[in-house]
Motif scaffolding. Structure first.
Motif, PDB file in Angstrom:
ATOM      1  N   CYS A 116     -11.314   0.611  -0.694  1.00 51.45           N
ATOM      2  CA  CYS A 116     -10.419   1.643  -1.199  1.00 51.45           C
ATOM      3  C   CYS A 116     -10.976   2.157  -2.528  1.00 51.45           C
ATOM      4  O   CYS A 116     -11.214   1.362  -3.446  1.00 51.45           O
ATOM      5  N   LEU A 172      -1.174   4.178  -1.228  1.00 53.63           N
ATOM      6  CA  LEU A 172      -2.481   3.858  -0.666  1.00 53.63           C
ATOM      7  C   LEU A 172      -2.337   3.844   0.852  1.00 53.63           C
ATOM      8  O   LEU A 172      -1.300   3.465   1.382  1.00 53.63           O
ATOM      9  N   ASN A 217       0.824  -1.215   0.000  1.00 54.57           N
ATOM     10  CA  ASN A 217       0.000   0.000   0.000  1.00 54.57           C
ATOM     11  C   ASN A 217       0.852   1.256   0.000  1.00 54.57           C
ATOM     12  O   ASN A 217       0.603   2.191  -0.772  1.00 54.57           O
ATOM     13  N   ASN A 225      -2.900   2.850   4.806  1.00 55.78           N
ATOM     14  CA  ASN A 225      -3.217   1.753   5.723  1.00 55.78           C
ATOM     15  C   ASN A 225      -4.067   2.243   6.888  1.00 55.78           C
ATOM     16  O   ASN A 225      -4.360   1.489   7.801  1.00 55.78           O
TER      17      ASN A 225
END
Length: 201
Positions: free
Chosen positions: A197, A61, A56, A63
């Motif tokens: 997500c 991205l 991620n 966490n």
């Protein structure tokens, strides 16, 4: 602050995590694993969860699977803690890139790429432009860029270590605040969880 149900679902269904899925399947000893089995395997093999989290961070991205707390409906005694949680969540997302090992970071890749380009340029100037009488100066210049890259790499490594400590302390503080708010009946953590997500949808 990580939603394990979401993690298991993403490992099973999102191609980005295929390597993690293969490791989970290897541990399970079978090719088909359900989400409950994935959660059990992640619990017993924290390195696999770490691999998911590293993936991620590498792909920018988060966490942090929690939404900001809505402040409108909160009592005053809850509101100040909730505001601090929201501030902390934003700061954690900013600092998250520093949780990646510096040796695996994009910063180190950029440093090596620049050094490779400089080395290629040095060879170009010496060989193709027939500057052999200048090669001592050119190699000295290259050596100075290597020294500069080494210094910059060490500086960035210290920055990563410093920000990782700040991240870890802030993470623990924020978890504590969320637990206090939940114990006081101000929020339900389960309602703050981000289930998917947007980048994967």
């Amino acid at each position: 602050m990580i939603n394990l149900d979401r993690v298991a679902r993403e490992i099973k269904t999102v191609g980005l995590y295929d390597i993690v899925l293969q490791d989970v399947q290897r541990v399970a000893g079978k090719n088909r694993v359900n989400e409950a089995e994935i959660i059990q395997i992640l619990d017993k093999n924290p390195q696999l969860l770490e691999d998911y989290m590293q993936t991620n961070v590498e792909y920018n991205l988060s966490n942090i699977h929690l939404k900001d707390i809505k402040l409108d409906d909160l009592k005053d005694d809850c509101k100040s803690k909730a505001q601090l949680v929201n501030v902390n969540l934003a700061r954690l997302k900013e600092l998250e890139k520093y949780t990646l090992d510096f040796e695996q970071s994009a910063t180190l890749v950029i440093i090596f790429s620049i050094e490779f380009f400089v080395l290629f340029s040095v060879q170009y100037f010496i060989v193709l432009l027939n500057l052999k009488e200048w090669q001592g100066w050119i190699y000295s210049l290259f050596a100075s860029t290597v020294a500069l890259a080494y210094w910059y790499g060490k500086k960035q490594s210290r920055l990563y270590a410093k920000n990782k400590k700040i991240y870890d302390a802030l993470y623990i503080q924020t978890l504590g605040l969320i637990e206090e708010l939940e114990d006081a009946g101000c929020i339900k953590k389960s309602e703050l969880m981000i289930e998917e997500c947007e980048e994967h949808v």
